[in-house]
Scaffold this motif. Structure first.
Motif, PDB file in Angstrom:
ATOM      1  N   GLU A   8       0.870  -1.187   0.000  1.00 51.27           N
ATOM      2  CA  GLU A   8       0.000   0.000   0.000  1.00 51.27           C
ATOM      3  C   GLU A   8       0.901   1.229   0.000  1.00 51.27           C
ATOM      4  O   GLU A   8       1.809   1.330   0.808  1.00 51.27           O
ATOM      5  CB  GLU A   8      -0.896  -0.046   1.246  1.00 51.27           C
ATOM      6  CG  GLU A   8      -1.622   1.238   1.573  1.00 51.27           C
ATOM      7  CD  GLU A   8      -2.590   1.655   0.487  1.00 51.27           C
ATOM      8  OE1 GLU A   8      -3.552   0.922   0.242  1.00 51.27           O
ATOM      9  OE2 GLU A   8      -2.359   2.719  -0.134  1.00 51.27           O
ATOM     10  N   ASP A   9       0.642   2.136  -0.923  1.00 53.49           N
ATOM     11  CA  ASP A   9       1.550   3.281  -1.065  1.00 53.49           C
ATOM     12  C   ASP A   9       1.152   4.468  -0.200  1.00 53.49           C
ATOM     13  O   ASP A   9       1.963   5.361   0.039  1.00 53.49           O
ATOM     14  CB  ASP A   9       1.637   3.718  -2.535  1.00 53.49           C
ATOM     15  CG  ASP A   9       0.281   4.112  -3.083  1.00 53.49           C
ATOM     16  OD1 ASP A   9      -0.691   3.369  -2.816  1.00 53.49           O
ATOM     17  OD2 ASP A   9       0.181   5.135  -3.770  1.00 53.49           O
ATOM     18  N   ASP A  52      -3.029  -3.260  -2.534  1.00 58.75           N
ATOM     19  CA  ASP A  52      -3.748  -2.131  -3.108  1.00 58.75           C
ATOM     20  C   ASP A  52      -3.678  -2.216  -4.635  1.00 58.75           C
ATOM     21  O   ASP A  52      -2.684  -2.668  -5.195  1.00 58.75           O
ATOM     22  CB  ASP A  52      -3.100  -0.823  -2.609  1.00 58.75           C
ATOM     23  CG  ASP A  52      -3.898   0.403  -3.016  1.00 58.75           C
ATOM     24  OD1 ASP A  52      -5.120   0.264  -3.188  1.00 58.75           O
ATOM     25  OD2 ASP A  52      -3.288   1.475  -3.152  1.00 58.75           O
ATOM     26  N   MET A  54      -4.139   0.517  -6.834  1.00 62.13           N
ATOM     27  CA  MET A  54      -3.456   1.688  -7.387  1.00 62.13           C
ATOM     28  C   MET A  54      -2.113   1.879  -6.682  1.00 62.13           C
ATOM     29  O   MET A  54      -2.067   2.346  -5.553  1.00 62.13           O
ATOM     30  CB  MET A  54      -4.316   2.939  -7.185  1.00 62.13           C
ATOM     31  CG  MET A  54      -5.706   2.837  -7.769  1.00 62.13           C
ATOM     32  SD  MET A  54      -5.688   2.875  -9.563  1.00 62.13           S
ATOM     33  CE  MET A  54      -5.475   4.629  -9.827  1.00 62.13           C
ATOM     34  N   LYS A 101     -12.317   0.568  -0.808  1.00 65.32           N
ATOM     35  CA  LYS A 101     -11.955   1.695   0.059  1.00 65.32           C
ATOM     36  C   LYS A 101     -13.066   2.736   0.055  1.00 65.32           C
ATOM     37  O   LYS A 101     -13.662   2.963  -0.994  1.00 65.32           O
ATOM     38  CB  LYS A 101     -10.674   2.346  -0.450  1.00 65.32           C
ATOM     39  CG  LYS A 101      -9.422   1.532  -0.254  1.00 65.32           C
ATOM     40  CD  LYS A 101      -8.248   2.342  -0.803  1.00 65.32           C
ATOM     41  CE  LYS A 101      -6.927   1.659  -0.550  1.00 65.32           C
ATOM     42  NZ  LYS A 101      -5.792   2.456  -1.044  1.00 65.32           N
TER      43      LYS A 101
HETATM   44 CA    CA Z   1      -2.799   3.418  -3.667  1.00 67.50          CA
END
Ligand code: CA
Length: 218
Positions: A8-9, A52, A54, A101
């Motif tokens: 997860e970024d 995630d 993205m 999300k």
């Molecule tokens: Ca993301």
């Protein structure tokens, strides 16, 4: 100990996820982009991966495709929007479950637990705990070679603790796994079942960790 990889970024979400998972007793590794995540996923055999969609460098689809070329690690996909095409794509690409999300942390923890449980779904038919033998497919239990009759609920509690032996299982985890939410359970009911299991199978089989939960030693 179970080991989870969180890819997860978004720093805050990554931190919160790692914290919540660690509080559940998992060891947690993190990755902040798809490349790093794919590398870690290839290097270790995680019990589950929270991924995630993205992500910078390589998106979640790319990570999943690389992973699925070699491994069956259970993957919980985090999708940004409630798009049914994302969900279908996720499951088509080999994700085991997905969450949209924003999500509730408790919900995520429950999904991760369920994934791990499912992936451990083909355990050895017999679990041997000292002189106690649990045959999972037949649901027969014996102690020192003598058959012992457990109620369905007692068996479920014993089975769950035995499958997680070496870990402390919290009371809330047991409740969540074993009792239907519609059931009107009294908080002391669990103690009654544990007491009865101990009576049938020996006092030392299940250890009480005060304030934490129950444990069958590994
Ligand atoms: Ca993301």
């Amino acid at each position: 100990m179970m080991r989870i990889l969180v890819i997860e970024d978004e720093p805050r979400l990554q931190r919160n996820l790692a914290k919540a998972l660690r509080e559940e007793g998992y060891a947690v590794d993190t990755a902040s982009d798809g490349d790093d995540g794919a590398l870690k996923a290839a290097d270790h055999d995680y019990d589950a991966i929270v991924l995630d969609v993205m992500l910078p460098k390589l998106d979640g689809w790319g990570v999943l495709a690389q992973l699925r070329a070699t491994k069956r690690t259970p993957v919980l996909l985090l999708t940004a929007r409630d798009s049914s095409s994302d969900r279908v794509r996720g499951l088509d690409t080999g994700a085991d479950d997905y969450l949209v999300k924003p999500f509730d942390l408790a919900e995520l923890l429950a999904r991760v637990r369920a994934l791990i449980r499912r992936s451990n779904g083909q355990p050895k038919p017999e679990l041997i705990l000292g002189d106690v033998v649990i045959n999972l497919p037949t649901r027969l239990v014996s102690r020192a070679g003598v058959a012992v009759t457990l109620t369905a609920r007692e068996f479920a509690i014993l089975e769950y603790l035995a499958l997680h032996r070496g870990e402390v299982v919290t009371r809330s985890a047991l409740y969540e796994h074993l009792f239907d939410e519609n059931e009107d359970t009294l908080s002391n009911l669990l103690d009654v079942h544990i007491f009865s299991i101990r009576k049938k199978l020996g006092r030392d089989l299940i250890t009480t960790r005060r304030g934490q939960g129950y444990c069958i030693e590994a």
